[in-house]
Design a protein around this motif. Structure first.
Motif, PDB file in Angstrom:
ATOM      1  N   CYS A 212     -10.632  77.381   4.194  1.00 27.40           N
ATOM      2  CA  CYS A 212     -11.576  76.261   4.172  1.00 27.40           C
ATOM      3  C   CYS A 212     -13.013  76.763   4.224  1.00 27.40           C
ATOM      4  O   CYS A 212     -13.871  76.325   3.452  1.00 27.40           O
ATOM      5  CB  CYS A 212     -11.315  75.335   5.356  1.00 27.40           C
ATOM      6  SG  CYS A 212      -9.726  74.477   5.302  1.00 27.40           S
ATOM      7  N   GLU A 213     -13.260  77.689   5.128  1.00 27.38           N
ATOM      8  CA  GLU A 213     -14.615  78.214   5.331  1.00 27.38           C
ATOM      9  C   GLU A 213     -15.164  78.850   4.059  1.00 27.38           C
ATOM     10  O   GLU A 213     -16.348  78.723   3.744  1.00 27.38           O
ATOM     11  CB  GLU A 213     -14.579  79.237   6.468  1.00 27.38           C
ATOM     12  CG  GLU A 213     -15.941  79.677   6.955  1.00 27.38           C
ATOM     13  CD  GLU A 213     -15.823  80.580   8.172  1.00 27.38           C
ATOM     14  OE1 GLU A 213     -16.562  80.357   9.137  1.00 27.38           O
ATOM     15  OE2 GLU A 213     -14.981  81.500   8.169  1.00 27.38           O
ATOM     16  N   GLU A 214     -14.287  79.514   3.331  1.00 29.64           N
ATOM     17  CA  GLU A 214     -14.725  80.248   2.138  1.00 29.64           C
ATOM     18  C   GLU A 214     -14.776  79.403   0.871  1.00 29.64           C
ATOM     19  O   GLU A 214     -15.437  79.787  -0.093  1.00 29.64           O
ATOM     20  CB  GLU A 214     -13.799  81.445   1.904  1.00 29.64           C
ATOM     21  CG  GLU A 214     -13.871  82.498   3.004  1.00 29.64           C
ATOM     22  CD  GLU A 214     -12.836  83.598   2.827  1.00 29.64           C
ATOM     23  OE1 GLU A 214     -11.981  83.457   1.921  1.00 29.64           O
ATOM     24  OE2 GLU A 214     -12.884  84.577   3.591  1.00 29.64           O
ATOM     25  N   ASN A 215     -14.111  78.239   0.870  1.00 27.61           N
ATOM     26  CA  ASN A 215     -13.953  77.527  -0.398  1.00 27.61           C
ATOM     27  C   ASN A 215     -14.377  76.065  -0.423  1.00 27.61           C
ATOM     28  O   ASN A 215     -14.820  75.588  -1.472  1.00 27.61           O
ATOM     29  CB  ASN A 215     -12.484  77.599  -0.844  1.00 27.61           C
ATOM     30  CG  ASN A 215     -12.025  79.003  -1.150  1.00 27.61           C
ATOM     31  OD1 ASN A 215     -12.275  79.529  -2.225  1.00 27.61           O
ATOM     32  ND2 ASN A 215     -11.339  79.617  -0.197  1.00 27.61           N
ATOM     33  N   VAL A 216     -14.230  75.324   0.678  1.00 28.65           N
ATOM     34  CA  VAL A 216     -14.322  73.876   0.575  1.00 28.65           C
ATOM     35  C   VAL A 216     -15.704  73.375   0.141  1.00 28.65           C
ATOM     36  O   VAL A 216     -15.817  72.530  -0.752  1.00 28.65           O
ATOM     37  CB  VAL A 216     -13.877  73.196   1.884  1.00 28.65           C
ATOM     38  CG1 VAL A 216     -14.822  73.503   3.041  1.00 28.65           C
ATOM     39  CG2 VAL A 216     -13.729  71.701   1.679  1.00 28.65           C
ATOM     40  N   GLU A 217     -16.770  73.864   0.749  1.00 31.10           N
ATOM     41  CA  GLU A 217     -18.100  73.367   0.371  1.00 31.10           C
ATOM     42  C   GLU A 217     -18.469  73.807  -1.044  1.00 31.10           C
ATOM     43  O   GLU A 217     -19.158  73.081  -1.765  1.00 31.10           O
ATOM     44  CB  GLU A 217     -19.147  73.824   1.382  1.00 31.10           C
ATOM     45  CG  GLU A 217     -19.040  73.098   2.716  1.00 31.10           C
ATOM     46  CD  GLU A 217     -20.284  73.257   3.581  1.00 31.10           C
ATOM     47  OE1 GLU A 217     -21.171  74.047   3.182  1.00 31.10           O
ATOM     48  OE2 GLU A 217     -20.354  72.607   4.626  1.00 31.10           O
TER      49      GLU A 217
END
Length: 525
Positions: free
Chosen positions: A266-271
């Motif tokens: 999530c940290e690496e991809n969601v935003e």
């Protein structure tokens, strides 16, 4: 007081014992000892109202004695190996009797670490002196199978005794286990099913065979305990439907365990994936908040800053039902007849996890449902227990009539933080509430604000889910689909965090609650 009172405590006592022992056998022994002691001492109890605290006091005392007695058992299985067993080792140790005894002790431990199909044949052949033909007749399996298993067992033992396996102790991996789905449990008189698999050894087994299936022998080595312990725990885990056997002789965990790799993804991809639609979504939620101010719903004394988040989750929960990018697979029916599954959590919170949590409770005879939302990525609105049926009915009564006759229930709601007593003695429910007509007005307005960007948002959610599902073991595909089916709503958590950084959404108190009462049918007149 009659001993019959114990009937409703039997399951709870067993759950208590499971959490304080390593095997089903030990749990059964401890729970029986507790119940026996309670029946024996019951005539001495004078105050029936003190029964439950007295019961658990007895349980603690019995447990302490039980642990001391267990500690004195040096070996669960002590095999008296004849001197000609595996004579290949004797020449090396004949001169030193002490060294040979060490080998035999080591050999006994290694036999104990074998799974039952190997261990049984070793014992029958070497320790009971039966021939392969006699073993075949006794176990009702082909003699060729006996010969093959005997050879395989010898290989395993020679390998381990020759290399002097490194001694290991049980160092259980600890994580939280709960359930999601449906069922009639109160966590006290009726324990949640997860209570029966929370013991240290079960958790270790579940963690070790989560990603890949493991045999009993592999689990024994990884957990650092004899195979008979593993087999005992596995029998309970199979009974409780916590593990499956995808390959003959191997076991694998049957539910999702959240780990840091989910948060890292999530940290690496969601935003990055949501970036093209973030500003458009925030603008849409600003319009929704402006429109909601005109609706005369029960606001529970909350500020518009707090309600901004509630408006967002209500809008996305509604749109998710109509535009969800992934269907929600039906829940399996478990051994107790209810539809639920376990879920584990061993995240360290070093990485923020996206996926807004939503809990719903209601009363089949009532008019409202209680929704509680938890924001993980935003790190706001921490977990709050749902209201029970009685509490929902009291809230409805106060909102509609201004008072309630259930003073005891109102006191519980105040204690739980869902209600407050005002200076004039009246009650105020601290949870906002929408009637059916107010919900219809809100959803119509929200649909109008979000319609222009829903398709673009849906595609971004699909792109995120595609990579996110790869973080789960393949055999848990349906479970992963359930976790991802709510991502249409869940990713509002990321949008809300972005809105806060942009200064559109306000910083809120740490103990704030994002919940709402939604009417699902008109009250009877």
């Amino acid at each position: 007081m009659e001993p019959i009172i114990l009937e409703k405590y039997v399951e709870r006592v067993y759950a208590y014992a499971v959490k304080r022992t390593y095997t089903r056998e030990e749990a059964e022994e401890l729970s029986q000892e507790i119940l026996f002691t309670v029946v024996r001492e019951l005539p001495r109890l004078r105050d029936e109202n003190r029964f439950e605290p007295w019961l658990w006091g007895v349980a603690q005392n019995v447990t302490r004695t039980f642990r001391r007695s267990m500690g004195k058992r040096q070996e669960m299985y002590y095999y008296n190996a004849p001197e000609d067993v595996f004579g290949v080792y004797e020449e090396e140790f004949d001169e030193e009797e002490g060294e040979r005894e060490k080998l035999y002790s080591h050999l006994r431990r290694e036999i104990a670490m074998l799974s039952s199909m190997y261990r049984q044949i070793i014992i029958l052949f070497y320790y009971e002196g039966l021939s392969t033909k006699q073993i075949s007749e006794q176990l009702k399996i082909p003699e060729g199978t006996v010969t093959w298993r005997l050879a395989e067992a010898r290989k395993k033992l020679k390998k381990e005794c020759g290399s002097r396996m490194e001694e290991s102790a049980l160092k259980p991996v600890k994580f939280r286990i709960s359930i999601y789905g449906e069922g009639e449990y109160d966590g006290k008189k009726v324990p949640f099913p997860s209570e029966y698999i929370k013991d240290a050894l079960s958790q270790n087994i579940l963690y070790r065979c989560y990603e890949q299936p493991k045999t009993v022998e592999e689990l024994a080595k990884l957990c650092g305990v004899p195979a008979y312990y593993i087999e005992d725990a596995i029998a309970n885990l199979v009974k409780r439907e916590a593990v499956v056997t995808p390959v003959k002789g191997k076991y694998q965990t049957n539910f999702i365990i959240w780990t840091d790799k989910h948060g890292k993804y999530c940290e690496e991809n969601v935003e990055k994936i949501l970036e093209p639609v973030l500003d458009k979504m925030v603008e849409a939620f600003q319009k929704i908040a402006e429109g909601a101010r005109k609706i005369d719903f029960y606001r529970a004394g909350k500020s518009e800053d707090e309600l901004f988040y509630l408006y967002g989750v209500m809008a996305m929960e509604y749109e998710g039902k109509r535009h969800s990018v992934l269907s929600y697979p039906g829940m399996p029916v478990k051994y107790d007849g209810y539809r639920w599954n376990y879920i584990g959590d061993m995240e360290t919170k070093q990485h923020p996890t996206c996926g807004l949590g939503c809990q719903v409770s209601g009363n089949k005879d009532g008019n409202y449902k209680h929704f509680v939302f938890t924001f993980h990525w935003l790190d706001a609105f921490p977990y709050k227990p749902m209201m029970n049926s009685r509490s929902i009915d009291i809230c409805e009564e106060i909102i509609s009539k201004g008072t309630t006759q259930d003073v005891e229930g109102a006191a519980m709601l105040i204690q739980d933080g869902y209600m407050e007593r005002l200076p004039d003695g009246s009650y105020r429910v601290k949870t906002p509430a929408f009637t059916l007509n107010q919900m219809k007005e809100f959803y119509g307005m929200a649909d109008e604000c979000l319609a222009p960007i829903l398709e673009e948002y849906s595609q971004a959610v699909k792109s995120f889910i595609k990579g996110y599902k790869k973080q789960f073991p393949e055999h848990l595909g349906e479970d992963a689909d359930r976790m991802c089916a709510s991502m249409f709503l869940g990713l509002f958590d990321v949008i809300a965090a972005y809105a806060r950084r942009k200064g559109v959404a306000a910083q809120l108190p740490e103990k704030g609650v994002c919940d709402v009462l939604l009417q699902h049918r008109e009250p009877e007149k």
